[in-house]
Write a protein that holds these residues in place. Structure first.
Motif, PDB file in Angstrom:
ATOM      1  N   LYS A 240      -1.049  -7.013   4.212  1.00 56.52           N
ATOM      2  CA  LYS A 240      -1.919  -6.976   3.057  1.00 56.52           C
ATOM      3  C   LYS A 240      -2.616  -5.428   2.971  1.00 56.52           C
ATOM      4  O   LYS A 240      -2.279  -5.153   1.417  1.00 56.52           O
ATOM      5  N   VAL A 241      -3.064  -5.073   3.787  1.00 57.12           N
ATOM      6  CA  VAL A 241      -3.848  -3.660   3.689  1.00 57.12           C
ATOM      7  C   VAL A 241      -2.742  -2.391   3.378  1.00 57.12           C
ATOM      8  O   VAL A 241      -2.820  -1.733   2.670  1.00 57.12           O
ATOM      9  N   LEU A 242      -1.460  -2.606   4.061  1.00 58.94           N
ATOM     10  CA  LEU A 242      -0.656  -1.681   3.714  1.00 58.94           C
ATOM     11  C   LEU A 242       0.397  -1.885   2.492  1.00 58.94           C
ATOM     12  O   LEU A 242       0.829  -1.041   1.725  1.00 58.94           O
ATOM     13  N   PHE A 243       0.399  -3.098   1.868  1.00 53.25           N
ATOM     14  CA  PHE A 243       1.088  -3.347   0.613  1.00 53.25           C
ATOM     15  C   PHE A 243       0.407  -3.553  -0.479  1.00 53.25           C
ATOM     16  O   PHE A 243       0.517  -3.123  -1.649  1.00 53.25           O
ATOM     17  N   THR A 244      -0.762  -4.100  -0.360  1.00 47.99           N
ATOM     18  CA  THR A 244      -1.746  -4.555  -1.665  1.00 47.99           C
ATOM     19  C   THR A 244      -3.193  -4.373  -1.030  1.00 47.99           C
ATOM     20  O   THR A 244      -3.953  -5.360  -1.089  1.00 47.99           O
ATOM     21  N   GLN A 251      -5.775   2.735  -1.610  1.00 48.84           N
ATOM     22  CA  GLN A 251      -4.615   2.666  -2.437  1.00 48.84           C
ATOM     23  C   GLN A 251      -4.222   4.427  -2.610  1.00 48.84           C
ATOM     24  O   GLN A 251      -2.920   4.574  -2.708  1.00 48.84           O
ATOM     25  N   ARG A 252      -5.225   5.247  -2.961  1.00 55.38           N
ATOM     26  CA  ARG A 252      -4.927   6.549  -3.116  1.00 55.38           C
ATOM     27  C   ARG A 252      -4.323   7.036  -1.731  1.00 55.38           C
ATOM     28  O   ARG A 252      -3.429   7.918  -1.806  1.00 55.38           O
ATOM     29  N   PHE A 253      -4.718   6.861  -0.806  1.00 52.10           N
ATOM     30  CA  PHE A 253      -4.284   7.446   0.705  1.00 52.10           C
ATOM     31  C   PHE A 253      -2.955   7.000   0.710  1.00 52.10           C
ATOM     32  O   PHE A 253      -1.914   7.638   1.024  1.00 52.10           O
ATOM     33  N   LEU A 254      -2.565   5.753   0.614  1.00 56.97           N
ATOM     34  CA  LEU A 254      -0.960   5.195   0.815  1.00 56.97           C
ATOM     35  C   LEU A 254      -0.312   5.825  -0.230  1.00 56.97           C
ATOM     36  O   LEU A 254       1.052   6.262  -0.241  1.00 56.97           O
ATOM     37  N   ALA A 255      -0.621   5.913  -1.601  1.00 58.88           N
ATOM     38  CA  ALA A 255       0.007   6.449  -2.498  1.00 58.88           C
ATOM     39  C   ALA A 255       0.452   8.047  -2.466  1.00 58.88           C
ATOM     40  O   ALA A 255       1.713   8.180  -2.926  1.00 58.88           O
TER      41      ALA A 255
END
Length: 273
Positions: A240-244, A251-255
């Motif tokens: 959940k944390v890594l996908f959504t 969100q900005r960090f993963l993007a």
């Protein structure tokens, strides 16, 4: 907010760590279930490594409590009074906490087998025959029994890290902490270490893993905690944390990461292939 884990084994409540006026950890609360693997992600300087070092009593926290099972780690707290344990108690507690560092930290003058057996012999006072037998079994477990007589300089980074894992396991820890265990490795050797960590996880070991590699976090953990500026911003199941992720900051960090996970990359949950 703490996400409670069933059968909680490790619990941090409102942990604060300071270096002078700098606050490295700010009221961090974490609950980790027995046998659970938790990934710590976030930008550099977010507090991931500091958190692990506090759990392993390599750093002294300013306030809050850290408990493993029923025992408070590092100190005894009564109300607002906190008394640091003496050196003997700290050493005993640290015996139960295995830690694997980014830079391997092997003794360069010792062979692989000597590195693995040094703790049991010198700290646990195991007979040399017993320590060597256990050490060879652990080298076999990480796929390096044939390197028992090799020195660190004769080994690849991946091999050194696998020996570091075997050395930590030789102390029969109750929990394993991994601080960026693959970040110093070339891509070809990352999978070697990942496979060993998977085997440790599958054995039922309680684990916390600080990592910048989202693929690694996705595969190696049940839960993921996203940290920034010494605080927990988001936590939950890794998928959940890594996908959504829910928070805009996560969100900005993963993007911003080229290796951010996508379902197309990973396939089925829990697959290490």
């Amino acid at each position: 907010m703490v996400i409670e884990s069933p059968d909680a084994f490790l619990r941090l409540d409102n942990v604060v760590k300071t270096y002078g006026s700098y606050v490295a950890l700010r009221n961090v609360s974490v609950s980790v279930g027995k046998g659970q693997a938790v990934a710590l992600i976030g930008p550099s300087g977010s507090g991931k490594s500091t958190l692990l070092r506090c759990i392993n009593i390599l750093e002294t926290i300013a306030s809050g409590t850290i408990r493993m099972g029923e025992e408070e780690i590092g100190a005894t707290t009564h109300g607002t009074v906190r008394r640091i344990h003496n050196a003997k108690v700290l050493a005993r507690q640290r015996e139960h906490i295995g830690m694997v560092f980014q830079s391997f930290n092997l003794f360069p003058h010792m062979t692989a087998l000597e590195n693995v057996t040094s703790g049991p012999r010198l700290v646990l006072r195991q007979p040399e025959v017993t320590a060597r037998k256990r050490g060879m079994a652990l080298l076999e477990r990480v796929g390096l029994a044939d390197k028992a007589g090799s020195y660190p300089r004769q080994l690849s980074g991946g091999q050194q890290q696998r020996i570091a894992i075997a050395r930590a396991l030789a102390m029969d820890p109750k929990i394993m902490l991994f601080d960026e265990p693959t970040s110093a490795l070339d891509p070809e050797t990352v999978q070697e270490v990942l496979n060993v960590i998977r085997e440790v996880r599958d054995s039922g070991m309680t684990m916390l893993i600080a990592t910048h590699e989202m693929e690694f976090a996705r595969h190696a953990s049940d839960r993921t905690i996203f940290m920034e500026a010494g605080q927990i911003v988001e936590q939950g199941p890794s998928s959940k944390v890594l996908f959504t992720p829910e928070t805009e900051r996560c969100q900005r960090f993963l993007a911003g990461l080229s290796g951010a996970p996508t379902p197309a990359i990973y396939g089925n949950e829990g697959n290490f292939s």
